[in-house]
Each structure stands twice: as structure tokens, then as C-alpha cells.
Design a protein around this motif. Structure first.
Motif, mmCIF file in Angstrom:
data_model
loop_
_atom_site.group_PDB
_atom_site.id
_atom_site.type_symbol
_atom_site.label_atom_id
_atom_site.label_comp_id
_atom_site.label_asym_id
_atom_site.label_seq_id
_atom_site.Cartn_x
_atom_site.Cartn_y
_atom_site.Cartn_z
ATOM 1 N N SER A 198 0.833 -1.197 0.000
ATOM 2 C CA SER A 198 0.000 0.000 0.000
ATOM 3 C C SER A 198 0.869 1.248 0.000
ATOM 4 O O SER A 198 1.872 1.318 0.718
ATOM 5 C CB SER A 198 -0.908 0.014 1.231
ATOM 6 O OG SER A 198 -1.789 -1.088 1.208
ATOM 7 N N TYR A 199 0.462 2.223 -0.789
ATOM 8 C CA TYR A 199 1.198 3.474 -0.948
ATOM 9 C C TYR A 199 0.251 4.664 -0.788
ATOM 10 O O TYR A 199 -0.916 4.595 -1.181
ATOM 11 C CB TYR A 199 1.826 3.554 -2.349
ATOM 12 C CG TYR A 199 2.879 2.521 -2.654
ATOM 13 C CD1 TYR A 199 4.228 2.876 -2.733
ATOM 14 C CD2 TYR A 199 2.544 1.192 -2.906
ATOM 15 C CE1 TYR A 199 5.208 1.941 -3.040
ATOM 16 C CE2 TYR A 199 3.519 0.244 -3.208
ATOM 17 C CZ TYR A 199 4.845 0.622 -3.274
ATOM 18 O OH TYR A 199 5.805 -0.309 -3.576
ATOM 19 N N SER A 200 0.764 5.760 -0.246
ATOM 20 C CA SER A 200 0.046 7.025 -0.248
ATOM 21 C C SER A 200 0.285 7.709 -1.585
ATOM 22 O O SER A 200 1.428 7.782 -2.054
ATOM 23 C CB SER A 200 0.529 7.926 0.889
ATOM 24 O OG SER A 200 0.168 7.387 2.138
ATOM 25 N N LYS A 243 -5.061 6.388 -2.101
ATOM 26 C CA LYS A 243 -4.342 5.190 -1.663
ATOM 27 C C LYS A 243 -4.182 4.240 -2.844
ATOM 28 O O LYS A 243 -5.134 4.015 -3.615
ATOM 29 C CB LYS A 243 -5.092 4.473 -0.537
ATOM 30 C CG LYS A 243 -5.085 5.214 0.790
ATOM 31 C CD LYS A 243 -3.701 5.218 1.418
ATOM 32 C CE LYS A 243 -3.724 5.842 2.806
ATOM 33 N NZ LYS A 243 -2.367 5.912 3.386
ATOM 34 N N ASN A 300 10.175 1.646 -2.721
ATOM 35 C CA ASN A 300 9.156 2.228 -1.850
ATOM 36 C C ASN A 300 8.468 3.452 -2.439
ATOM 37 O O ASN A 300 7.632 4.065 -1.774
ATOM 38 C CB ASN A 300 9.779 2.615 -0.507
ATOM 39 C CG ASN A 300 10.202 1.415 0.301
ATOM 40 O OD1 ASN A 300 9.477 0.430 0.400
ATOM 41 N ND2 ASN A 300 11.388 1.474 0.871
ATOM 42 N N ASN A 301 8.825 3.822 -3.667
ATOM 43 C CA ASN A 301 8.278 5.022 -4.274
ATOM 44 C C ASN A 301 7.978 4.770 -5.750
ATOM 45 O O ASN A 301 8.708 4.050 -6.431
ATOM 46 C CB ASN A 301 9.259 6.185 -4.132
ATOM 47 C CG ASN A 301 9.501 6.563 -2.682
ATOM 48 O OD1 ASN A 301 8.695 7.242 -2.073
ATOM 49 N ND2 ASN A 301 10.622 6.105 -2.125
ATOM 50 N N SER A 311 4.085 6.886 -2.397
ATOM 51 C CA SER A 311 5.181 6.529 -1.487
ATOM 52 C C SER A 311 4.663 5.742 -0.300
ATOM 53 O O SER A 311 3.542 5.950 0.162
ATOM 54 C CB SER A 311 5.875 7.800 -0.989
ATOM 55 O OG SER A 311 6.926 7.473 -0.090
ATOM 56 N N ARG A 312 5.489 4.840 0.191
ATOM 57 C CA ARG A 312 5.244 4.169 1.474
ATOM 58 C C ARG A 312 6.458 4.365 2.386
ATOM 59 O O ARG A 312 6.696 3.576 3.291
ATOM 60 C CB ARG A 312 4.952 2.688 1.267
ATOM 61 C CG ARG A 312 6.054 1.910 0.570
ATOM 62 C CD ARG A 312 5.682 0.454 0.434
ATOM 63 N NE ARG A 312 6.735 -0.318 -0.216
ATOM 64 C CZ ARG A 312 6.634 -1.600 -0.545
ATOM 65 N NH1 ARG A 312 5.512 -2.259 -0.275
ATOM 66 N NH2 ARG A 312 7.633 -2.230 -1.131
#
Length: 452
Positions: A138-140, A150, A207-208, A233-234
Motif C-alpha cells: 500500500s502506498y500514499s 491510496k 518504496n516510491n 510513497s510508502r
């Protein structure tokens, strides 16, 4: 008396069945049942389990297990929280599903068939599911339609779900781009374009993500969709003291009647307690600024989100996040700013750097185009394809912003006619281009690239 063996031979198996038919033998009412036999397919191809019933599968594989007799099904895993079965289906003689491993370690998943004929016979198939792709999760999302969403993405199942601020989810599939290694095409039913420029790339840190997606157009009624750029990004900073830094922040403001650009350097200091902007019309470095807008920073209820309030005007508020990309802090903001209009905003700001490196960045813009930009300290050459499939090429001459401007920001003038104006910034692994406010042809335009 006639010998039994004259009719049935001396086979132990035949004798056992004869005795069962005569009421001999032990439990289960004297009936002897054949063991359960299974057949196995992985992604539609027949697979033979090992002698112990084991078979290796990859995350995202679709598995079907058939039995030769009616059965009930049960499952267990060596890590009960690791495995999710998508597209699960069972009948009395078939179990099927797509195995998703939510961890980066291999997991054993056992599927057991139990005969319904009362014999108690069982047959277990042990699926050794490989480690899931480390990029799954899951990433913002900070989208250039002015929304904070999300992203749930799985590179094993080649699928993603984008969920907006109203909890409306949009599903899509991904596939490796045929012509650009490391780029993934996004196929979504929301995409209205003749050419699919919805794509994404993942940073080396895993992570991005920089990409483009068919988001809802801000303030459009009825709702319509357009491909536009986003960053996900997470790796968000959750400790206030790690927020400190000077950021070259580029952004856009979107209202129901138009778009504008936002270009300025900002600063977080005091172990993440003070946020400052320069109160100057010109784009001015914080070190050269003589008048500041000062805000107090406090954590929001969501970890990694930070709230600011102007010390001189309590109605001047906002939110931001800091993501770590390529080992460097990058400022982000996206969402509605109700007191201003309403207005939807997007902000991106790598930390200030002293020199521009020669880099290649790949990504998307607010027009839905996808391409790459080759950047030096004095030039930017951008090429790619737009949503109609038309190739484009834009070349900028870059210049420093005089003695008072940020070192890590450049002004850009296009060589094409008309000569449009832009601002450019780059960080360790991400760069951005925004249209100048005084340039009506490009104000409210932004391009984001992930540096190779």
C-alpha cells in the motif's frame, strides 16, 4: 466346499473386497473405500506433485486441484497472515484460486480434500508459495488532479486498486511495457484516451512510484476522467525531527475556473516544529529572504501527515508529508484547500541541492503524456508520446535564478515558438517541471520524472 481362490484368485485386494461384500472386515460398516486421487494444474498446465504431495508455485499463480470423488476442502498455512487466495472457488470435486503471498518470505500453503462418503479419507496438496514481490503493498498517492489517494498494488497478480478520498475504488491491471524496461502499462476502464499513456515506474528503493492514472478531473460535473501524473510513497517520515530541511517546492492550484502554478522555496526547522515560506513575490532562497510566513507544525492523526497553522493568521492552514526517495527527503502535498475557493492543490519539493547533475528522468505530466527528460545544468530535452499517440519534443534552455534564487532550481525557456517559460528542480531521484505563473499557456502545468 469349493475354494474361494478358484473364483477370486489369491489376490489380497480381491479377498478384501469379497470379505467386505460378505459383511467381513472392520469399521465403516465393513465397506472398504478407495483413496482420494487428485489432479493439479498451475496456470492451466498440468503439474505432478512430488511423492509427498508438494509442488512449488510462484506468487500470483492460479492453482486448480481436482479430486476423483466428492470432497470438502480445508486450508492451512505456515504463516496464517501471509497468504490471500484471490478468485477463490470450490465445488465438491474442485478447489481453485490465485495465490497471493503478502510477505517477502516463502510460505507453505496446504489444501486438503476430505471425502464426503464417510470414510474419513483425506488427500493433502502442499503448495510451496515463493516470496511475494517486495514492491507489493500500500502506498500514499499524491495526484496532480489535487487529491490524496491510496494505491494497493501487486506485481505478482499484475493488478492495482486506486482508492480516492471518498473511498471509491478503481481497479486496473498492469503489464510490462514492451519498449521501455522498468515501465509498466496501466490498463483501466476509466481511461478515455485512444493511446494508453497510463504507466508507472518504481524507484530503486522499492518504496516510491512515479506514474500516471485516469483520475477524476477536479471540479468536473458530471464526473469525467483524464490521465494525469502522480507520485506514490510508502516511505513517509513519521518522526518530527526528521522533517527539517530546505525544499524547492513546485506546485499547481486548481479551481473550478482555471489553474495556476506555485513556485517557492520552503523550510522546515526546529526539529520539525516550524514551517516557513518566504514572503516575497520573486522566487527567493530562504537564505536570501528578509520576511517570512511562519507556521507551527503539529502531527495529524494519520502517521506521516503534518498540519501547519500560520502564526499570524489562524485561517491560513495546510497539510504536508515528507517522503524519503533515494535517501533524500521530498516534500509533498495534495488535496482540497477549502478556505481558498475551494481549491485543489498539488505540491512536490525535493531538498535543495547546490548543483544540477546530468540525469535522465522518466515520467508523466498533467496533460497525460508519458516520456523522458534529459537534463543538464543548462538544458532540458523532453520527448515522449501524448494521449493521442502523437510524439512530442520540447527543449528548454535553463538558467540560474540570479543571486537570490534557490541553487537547486532553474528557470527554463523553450526553444520552440512560442517561447514558453518554466521552472525546473531536481533531487537525488526525482525531478519536476512547472509552468511559470506569468505564462498563460503553461501555468498550472507540471511534469514529474523518476531519475534513472
Amino acid at each position: 466346499m469349493v475354494s474361494v481362490s478358484r473364483f477370486l484368485g489369491t489376490s489380497g485386494l480381491a479377498l478384501a473386497f469379497f470379505m467386505a461384500g460378505c459383511g467381513g472386515g472392520g469399521g465403516n460398516g465393513g465397506t472398504v473405500y478407495a483413496p482420494i486421487s487428485v489432479s493439479l494444474q498451475v496456470n492451466g498446465a498440468a503439474v505432478t506433485p512430488s511423492a509427498s504431495g508438494e509442488v512449488a508455485v510462484a506468487p500470483g499463480d492460479s492453482v486448480s486441484i481436482g479430486t476423483d470423488q466428492a470432497s470438502t476442502w480445508s486450508t492451512s498455512a505456515s504463516d496464517s497472515s501471509a497468504i490471500t487466495v484471490a478468485k477463490a472457488s470450490t465445488t465438491t470435486q474442485l478447489w481453485s484460486g490465485q495465490l497471493v503471498n503478502g510477505t517477502t518470505s516463502a510460505v507453505t500453503y496446504t489444501v486438503t480434500a476430505t471425502s464426503v462418503n464417510g470414510s474419513g479419507n483425506t488427500k493433502a496438496v502442499v503448495l510451496k508459495v515463493g516470496a511475494g514481490d517486495s514492491r507489493n503493498g500500500s502506498y500514499s498517492v499524491f495526484a496532480t488532479n489535487g487529491s490524496n489517494q491510496k494505491l494497493a498494488i501487486n506485481f505478482d497478480t499484475k493488478s492495482l486498486v486506486m482508492t480516492d478520498e471518498n473511498n471509491v475504488a478503481a481497479s486496473a491491471t498492469i503489464s510490462a511495457n514492451a519498449s521501455e524496461a522498468g515501465t509498466w502499462d496501466i490498463t483501466s476502464p476509466l481511461n478515455p484516451n485512444t493511446t494508453n499513456t497510463a504507466r508507472l515506474r518504481v524507484a530503486a528503493d522499492g518504496n516510491n512510484i512515479v506514474g500516471s492514472f485516469p483520475f477524476a478531473v477536479a471540479f468536473a460535473s458530471p464526473v469525467r476522467y483524464a490521465v494525469t501524473a502522480f507520485v506514490a510513497s510508502r516511505a513517509l517520515v513519521t518522526t518530527a525531527a526528521q522533517l527539517d530541511g530546505v525544499y524547492n517546492r513546485l506546485g499547481i492550484d486548481i479551481t473550478a475556473t482555471g489553474r495556476d502554478s506555485n513556485i517557492r522555496q520552503v523550510r522546515v526547522r526546529g526539529a520539525g516544529t516550524i514551517f516557513e515560506t518566504c514572503n516575497s513575490v520573486a522566487v527567493t532562497a530562504m537564505a536570501s529572504c528578509s520576511s517570512f510566513n511562519t507556521y507551527t507544525v503539529t502531527p495529524n492523526t494519520t502517521a506521516g501527515s503534518w498540519h501547519i497553522v500560520n502564526n499570524a493568521d489562524a485561517t491560513d492552514i495546510g497539510n504536508f508529508r515528507i517522503a524519503v526517495i533515494g535517501g533524500q527527503n521530498v516534500y509533498f502535498g495534495a488535496g482540497a484547500v477549502v478556505p481558498d475557493g475551494p481549491t485543489r492543490v498539488f505540491r512536490i519539493g525535493p531538498q535543495d541541492i547546490s548543483t544540477f547533475a546530468n540525469v535522465t528522468a522518466r515520467g508523466a505530466d498533467t496533460l497525460g503524456a508519458w516520456g523522458k527528460a534529459d537534463v543538464t545544468s543548462t538544458s532540458l530535452a523532453s520527448t515522449g508520446v501524448d494521449t493521442t499517440g502523437t510524439a512530442y519534443a520540447v527543449n528548454l534552455d535553463l538558467n540560474t535564478l540570479a543571486s537570490i534564487g534557490p541553487l537547486g532550481m532553474r528557470g527554463g525557456t523553450s526553444r520552440e515558438i512560442p517561447a514558453n517559460k518554466f521552472f525546473v528542480t531536481q533531487g537525488a531521484k526525482i525531478g519536476a517541471v512547472v509552468g511559470a505563473r506569468t505564462n498563460t499557456a503553461t501555468q498550472g502545468y507540471i511534469q514529474i520524472g523518476l531519475i534513472d
